[in-house]
Scaffold this active site. Sequence first.
Site, mmCIF file in Angstrom:
data_model
loop_
_atom_site.group_PDB
_atom_site.id
_atom_site.type_symbol
_atom_site.label_atom_id
_atom_site.label_comp_id
_atom_site.label_asym_id
_atom_site.label_seq_id
_atom_site.Cartn_x
_atom_site.Cartn_y
_atom_site.Cartn_z
ATOM 1 C CD GLU A 176 58.911 51.681 29.093
ATOM 2 O OE1 GLU A 176 59.146 50.535 28.653
ATOM 3 O OE2 GLU A 176 57.852 52.318 28.827
ATOM 4 C CE LYS B 222 69.308 40.105 24.609
ATOM 5 N NZ LYS B 222 68.041 39.723 23.919
#
Length: 591
Positions: free
Chosen positions: A79, A191
């Site tokens: 990342e 989410k």
Amino acid sequence: METIASVVLDSTGVNSINELAPQETAPVTFRSGAQALMESLVAEGVDTIFGYPGGAIMPVYDALYDFQDRLNHILVRHEQGAGHAAQGYARMQGRAGVCLVTSGPGATNLVTAIADALIDSTPLVCIVGQVGRKLLGTDAFQEADVMGVTMPITKWNYQITDADEVPSVLSKAFYIAQSGRPGPVLIDMTKSAQLELMTKPFHYERCQSIVSYRPRLTPKTEQVEAAARLINNAKRPYILAGHGVQLAKAEDELRQLAEKAGIPVATTLLGQSTIPVDHPLYVGWLGMHGNYGTNVLTDQADVVIAIGMRFDDRVTGDASKFIKQAKVIHIEIDPSEIDKIIKADAPVVGDAKEILKALLPLINPNDFTVWRNEFRKYDAIEHEQITVPELSSTEGKIRMAEVIDMLSTKTKGEAVLVTDVGQHQMMASRYYQFKRPNSLVTSGGMGTMGFALPAAFGAQVGAPDRQVVAVIGDGCFQMTLQELGTIVQNKQPVKAIILNNNFLGMVRQWQQLFHQRRYSFVELQNPDFITIARGFGMDGQTCDARENLSDALDTMLAHDGPYLLEVVVEKEENVFPMVPAGASVSQIRLS
């Protein structure tokens, strides 16, 4: 009898017109939060995303599957690499780079790149996954307080918990990242918000303003006039051009001002390539390892015109002794930088391009040839005592300066140079002869080791028609070498040079000069870099003999595709000139 037309918005964003029977209810397909995110990115004009999937961001990646014809997603290997690649892309494109990562370690791995982007004013929009709304605060799997972690290192961050928020929040994110002083923005998306359907039709409108955030672009007339008076009355004026000139795309206006008034121009590290090095008014770059005359004569100017720079410690040395003799004009878009370190006699807040346009008609034509010639005297001393010995060595290992000088000649000073942090960074800045604007991508304020390889990849994606060359130290390379896989998989023709001295070179230099040569944990036992590159599918070679250097560089530059060149250099070469820590810039050392 009239029929009712309905617009059905499917998951790919394609509108279809349905003819309905009279008085039938028009069906409306509502998007999930993840689909809305994809639609928002497309509407914003995004074409490239650097990312790494995971559990909490999986619904977004599922939606991305249907957008592969409109969004180019590049799978990095870490990342942090996504963040640095997005930085390189943003630097070349002049707009926000986009990162997409998962929650927890995915988000925290991005933190270094976010901090780097903030201090170097690079626009990023970082989208990170988060656990579902009901799990927030429960220490659920891969939950991290990303909002708290990133608040000090972003221009703005926001947590999306409702799918209906997506379009407006994304629009606001891009506006904040790209307006005023650019910087990173982070969107933390639960989410549950990714999965749930919006309760209203998708609509995206680009943000044009925010009530609580109003960056000033157009300068105040009285501030511009005050600056013009100081310039017109100056005897030894001096322009310090920072990265902000390039961010504002004000290179032409800077050159016009300098030429009309005959003022010598120096740059900061990140301001390099703002003006061609062969321009008669260019006098070098200022800073700890900058040019001799540029540093010494800064403290002899009577008017200093600082444009798009923030007077950081690597530029000022001891700030209490910096340009005390001069009237200071500070041109800067971020008002918080005014008077923060150096008191401005004539601050001008606004966009550098707009300010320079406003200044030009008010400036009297002038010629400061005698003053400019003072810089040339110091240039001659630096050339004789440092440049000639560096470039004319015939014994021992290759010197870093030789590599950069030869690279500059072979690329005609027109490549995009992406550097990591340390001695090689300073050598690259000293010996590469930049001829084109926006040609240096480096980590300035944060000084992030491992920056160059992923940033070079992102820069190549952002500027596919330019030659991109990364210059990396052997220590820095080992921080993010996994991104060789990203480069190869995406077939980007990045050229990378490792200047290998088997040391953490800059730390070793300081230990030599200021700690009685007590080399404490700076020597490296390095792997076979070329074997590693070939393991990823990248061609390369090692050069350890001066007589082979020219051919090795030719081979690298002519290679069709990515290439790694390792150059074994002098182990204990030092970078001079140097302003010692705590000294004023006029106390710069030649040895």
